[in-house]
Design a protein around this motif. Sequence first.
Motif, short mmCIF file in Angstrom:
data_model
loop_
_atom_site.label_atom_id
_atom_site.label_comp_id
_atom_site.label_asym_id
_atom_site.label_seq_id
_atom_site.Cartn_x
_atom_site.Cartn_y
_atom_site.Cartn_z
N ALA A 76 0.86 -1.19 0.00
CA ALA A 76 0.00 0.00 0.00
C ALA A 76 0.89 1.23 0.00
O ALA A 76 1.85 1.32 0.78
CB ALA A 76 -0.90 0.01 1.23
N VAL A 77 0.58 2.18 -0.88
CA VAL A 77 1.37 3.41 -1.02
C VAL A 77 0.44 4.60 -0.89
O VAL A 77 -0.54 4.72 -1.62
CB VAL A 77 2.09 3.46 -2.38
N HIS A 78 0.76 5.49 0.05
CA HIS A 78 0.05 6.76 0.20
C HIS A 78 0.92 7.81 -0.45
O HIS A 78 2.09 7.95 -0.11
CB HIS A 78 -0.16 7.06 1.69
N LEU A 79 0.36 8.53 -1.43
CA LEU A 79 1.14 9.56 -2.12
C LEU A 79 0.27 10.76 -2.43
O LEU A 79 -0.96 10.68 -2.42
CB LEU A 79 1.77 9.00 -3.39
N HIS A 80 0.93 11.88 -2.68
CA HIS A 80 0.25 13.09 -3.14
C HIS A 80 0.70 13.34 -4.57
O HIS A 80 1.89 13.37 -4.86
CB HIS A 80 0.63 14.29 -2.26
N VAL A 81 -0.28 13.55 -5.45
CA VAL A 81 0.01 13.79 -6.86
C VAL A 81 -1.09 14.66 -7.44
O VAL A 81 -2.27 14.41 -7.23
CB VAL A 81 0.16 12.46 -7.64
N ALA A 82 -0.69 15.71 -8.13
CA ALA A 82 -1.62 16.60 -8.84
C ALA A 82 -2.78 17.07 -7.96
O ALA A 82 -3.93 17.07 -8.38
CB ALA A 82 -2.15 15.91 -10.10
N GLY A 83 -2.47 17.45 -6.72
CA GLY A 83 -3.50 17.96 -5.82
C GLY A 83 -4.37 16.89 -5.19
O GLY A 83 -5.37 17.20 -4.54
N LEU A 84 -4.03 15.64 -5.41
CA LEU A 84 -4.80 14.52 -4.85
C LEU A 84 -3.98 13.76 -3.82
O LEU A 84 -2.76 13.60 -3.97
CB LEU A 84 -5.19 13.54 -5.95
N ALA A 85 -4.66 13.27 -2.80
CA ALA A 85 -4.08 12.28 -1.89
C ALA A 85 -4.57 10.93 -2.40
O ALA A 85 -5.77 10.74 -2.59
CB ALA A 85 -4.53 12.52 -0.46
N VAL A 86 -3.65 10.02 -2.66
CA VAL A 86 -3.97 8.74 -3.27
C VAL A 86 -3.41 7.62 -2.41
O VAL A 86 -2.29 7.73 -1.90
CB VAL A 86 -3.38 8.64 -4.69
N VAL A 87 -4.17 6.56 -2.27
CA VAL A 87 -3.65 5.32 -1.70
C VAL A 87 -3.81 4.25 -2.77
O VAL A 87 -4.92 3.97 -3.23
CB VAL A 87 -4.39 4.90 -0.41
N ASP A 88 -2.68 3.73 -3.22
CA ASP A 88 -2.66 2.63 -4.18
C ASP A 88 -2.35 1.36 -3.40
O ASP A 88 -1.46 1.35 -2.54
CB ASP A 88 -1.56 2.82 -5.22
N ILE A 89 -3.06 0.30 -3.70
CA ILE A 89 -2.77 -1.01 -3.14
C ILE A 89 -2.46 -1.92 -4.33
O ILE A 89 -3.26 -2.00 -5.28
CB ILE A 89 -3.96 -1.57 -2.34
#
Length: 107
Positions: A76-89
């Motif tokens: 699981a990766v929590h990242l910020h990109v292009a004004g979004l907070a994203v969690v990818d699993i």
Amino acid sequence: MSESAKNRKIVVDCLENLFARQDFDAAKAALHPDFVTHSPGLPSGREAFADAVKNSPLAGATAVIRHVVAENDLVAVHLHVAGLAVVDILRVEDGLLVEHWDVKQQA
């Protein structure tokens, strides 16, 4: 290196290739040919998924990885990109990314 640590590296390298390096061929090489995403609006399959990301508004955006948690075949990766907070699993099998889920919200 443990299985979890190896899988963590595979996932982080792929995301860095997509966003930091914009090396879409290297990112594509980390995807299984039958890669499945459960993210609405993104197609499954290595070629289709990589092309969709390459041509999305996120391509070229700065991404900052905030947290990474790996356990066995899941990362699981929590990242910020292009004004979004994203969690990818992502699920890793035999050194390749085989499955993906995500959630997004305004950062």
